[in-house]
Write a protein that holds these residues in place. Structure first.
Motif, short mmCIF file in Angstrom:
data_model
loop_
_atom_site.label_atom_id
_atom_site.label_comp_id
_atom_site.label_asym_id
_atom_site.label_seq_id
_atom_site.Cartn_x
_atom_site.Cartn_y
_atom_site.Cartn_z
N ARG A 2 1.10 -1.19 0.36
CA ARG A 2 -0.11 -0.42 0.00
C ARG A 2 0.51 1.24 -0.23
O ARG A 2 1.67 1.17 0.97
CB ARG A 2 -0.60 -0.25 0.92
N ILE A 3 0.07 2.60 0.07
CA ILE A 3 0.80 4.24 -0.62
C ILE A 3 0.52 5.23 0.16
O ILE A 3 -0.66 4.35 0.74
CB ILE A 3 1.22 3.79 -1.92
N ARG A 4 0.88 5.49 0.89
CA ARG A 4 0.73 6.49 2.12
C ARG A 4 1.22 6.90 2.73
O ARG A 4 2.75 7.44 1.76
CB ARG A 4 -0.07 5.59 3.46
N LYS A 5 1.13 9.06 2.82
CA LYS A 5 2.46 9.09 3.15
C LYS A 5 2.51 8.71 4.05
O LYS A 5 1.91 8.63 5.60
CB LYS A 5 0.46 10.65 3.34
N VAL A 6 3.53 10.37 4.69
CA VAL A 6 4.81 9.57 5.95
C VAL A 6 4.45 10.35 6.75
O VAL A 6 4.06 11.26 6.76
CB VAL A 6 5.97 10.31 5.12
N THR A 7 4.30 10.09 8.08
CA THR A 7 4.51 10.62 9.15
C THR A 7 6.03 11.02 9.95
O THR A 7 6.75 9.70 9.13
CB THR A 7 3.37 10.73 10.46
N THR A 8 6.64 11.60 11.12
CA THR A 8 7.28 11.42 12.28
C THR A 8 7.39 10.13 12.36
O THR A 8 8.80 9.61 12.21
CB THR A 8 7.41 12.66 12.17
N ALA A 9 6.36 9.21 12.66
CA ALA A 9 6.70 7.81 13.14
C ALA A 9 7.51 6.98 12.14
O ALA A 9 7.05 5.81 12.35
CB ALA A 9 4.73 7.08 13.84
N ASP A 10 7.34 7.09 11.58
CA ASP A 10 7.72 6.61 10.08
C ASP A 10 9.25 6.83 10.17
O ASP A 10 10.07 5.69 9.07
CB ASP A 10 7.72 6.81 9.20
N ILE A 11 10.26 7.76 10.82
CA ILE A 11 11.29 7.37 10.61
C ILE A 11 11.77 6.39 10.59
O ILE A 11 13.07 5.49 9.77
CB ILE A 11 11.74 8.66 11.51
N GLY A 12 12.04 5.00 11.71
CA GLY A 12 12.21 4.12 11.42
C GLY A 12 12.34 2.88 10.64
O GLY A 12 12.68 2.95 9.86
N LEU A 13 10.87 3.21 9.69
CA LEU A 13 10.64 2.04 8.45
C LEU A 13 11.70 3.01 7.42
O LEU A 13 11.58 1.97 6.57
CB LEU A 13 9.02 2.81 8.02
N LEU A 14 11.80 4.31 7.40
CA LEU A 14 11.95 4.72 6.49
C LEU A 14 13.73 4.75 6.21
O LEU A 14 14.44 4.99 4.88
CB LEU A 14 12.02 6.38 6.60
N LEU A 52 5.48 10.37 -0.07
CA LEU A 52 4.40 9.26 0.29
C LEU A 52 6.05 7.71 0.26
O LEU A 52 6.60 7.78 0.11
CB LEU A 52 4.37 9.26 -1.04
N VAL A 53 5.21 6.51 1.46
CA VAL A 53 6.31 5.23 1.07
C VAL A 53 4.83 4.49 0.07
O VAL A 53 4.00 4.28 0.72
CB VAL A 53 6.42 5.24 2.38
N ALA A 54 5.87 3.58 -0.21
CA ALA A 54 5.16 1.96 -0.22
C ALA A 54 5.88 1.06 0.54
O ALA A 54 7.26 0.88 0.44
CB ALA A 54 5.95 1.94 -2.21
N VAL A 55 4.95 0.90 1.43
CA VAL A 55 4.82 -0.58 2.20
C VAL A 55 4.34 -2.15 2.05
O VAL A 55 2.87 -1.92 1.40
CB VAL A 55 4.46 0.55 3.72
N ASP A 56 4.58 -2.58 2.47
CA ASP A 56 4.35 -4.42 2.67
C ASP A 56 5.09 -4.31 3.39
O ASP A 56 4.65 -3.82 4.96
CB ASP A 56 4.39 -5.05 1.12
N ASP A 57 6.04 -5.31 4.22
CA ASP A 57 6.59 -5.97 5.19
C ASP A 57 7.79 -5.11 6.26
O ASP A 57 8.97 -5.64 6.67
CB ASP A 57 7.05 -6.97 5.22
N GLY A 58 7.99 -3.89 5.18
CA GLY A 58 8.84 -2.75 5.52
C GLY A 58 8.90 -1.65 4.19
O GLY A 58 8.14 -1.74 2.92
N ALA A 59 9.55 -0.81 4.60
CA ALA A 59 9.53 0.63 3.13
C ALA A 59 10.24 -0.68 2.04
O ALA A 59 11.30 -0.53 1.62
CB ALA A 59 10.11 1.74 3.67
N LEU A 60 9.34 -0.36 0.42
CA LEU A 60 9.71 -0.50 -0.20
C LEU A 60 10.67 0.62 -1.35
O LEU A 60 10.82 0.43 -1.79
CB LEU A 60 8.76 -1.09 -1.07
N GLY A 61 9.73 1.92 -0.91
CA GLY A 61 10.27 2.66 -2.20
C GLY A 61 9.50 4.57 -1.19
O GLY A 61 8.60 4.10 -0.81
#
Length: 162
Positions: A2-14, A52-61
């Motif tokens: 899925r694709i969604r907007k990034v938030t500050t909570a996503d720093i570790g994911l990104l 934006l971030v594309a995610v599944d089990d982690g960030a893909l792009g």
């Protein structure tokens, strides 16, 4: 995925995607995860632009873009600064999915176009963008690099008499 907007909570994911991107573009001397966290956190807290971030089990792009004003007929123009898909996730349609989501946002925001650049020698990116519908425009890209910015910032402005 899925694709969604990034938030500050996503720093570790990104972080893994940004470290991968830095190594891809800059090689072995790229900045490390701690610096990526600091810079990414500062950007996300600033509220400038949309990422934006594309995610599944982690960030893909990721895709980052910024609204600019004024554009044609005083409508916003958006600029895509970065589209990057992690090496492990390429050739799965993720870049195209990120572009489509960006297009939806630009249209919803009343934007008249989405501009971006790619290296003249990056034929793979040029083929990709052409395939998803982008057209090449004649343009001269100019830049003030870090040294030029420092010089300009230190100079006094002298206005000419009327």
């Amino acid at each position: 995925m899925r694709i969604r907007k990034v938030t500050t909570a996503d720093i570790g994911l990104l972080c893994p995607v940004f470290v991968d991107m830095e190594r891809h573009y800059e090689g072995a001397g790229a900045i490390g995860e701690a610096e990526v966290r600091a810079r990414l956190g500062r950007f996300l807290r600033s509220g400038h632009g949309i990422m934006l971030v594309a995610v599944d089990d982690g960030a893909l792009g990721i895709l980052s873009m910024f609204e600019m004003f004024p554009g044609v007929a005083l409508r916003p123009v958006w600029f895509m600064k970065e589209l990057y898909v992690a090496e492990r996730a390429r050739s799965r349609g993720i870049g195209e999915a990120l572009i489509r989501e960006a297009a939806k946002i630009v249209v919803e925001q009343g934007g008249s176009r989405l501009d971006f650049t790619t290296g003249r020698d990056n034929s793979g990116a040029q083929r990709f963008y052409s395939r998803v519908g982008a057209g090449e425009v004649e343009c001269v890209v100019l830049r003030f690099d870090e040294a030029a910015l420092a010089r300009l910032a230190q100079q006094e402005t002298e206005l000419l008499p009327e």
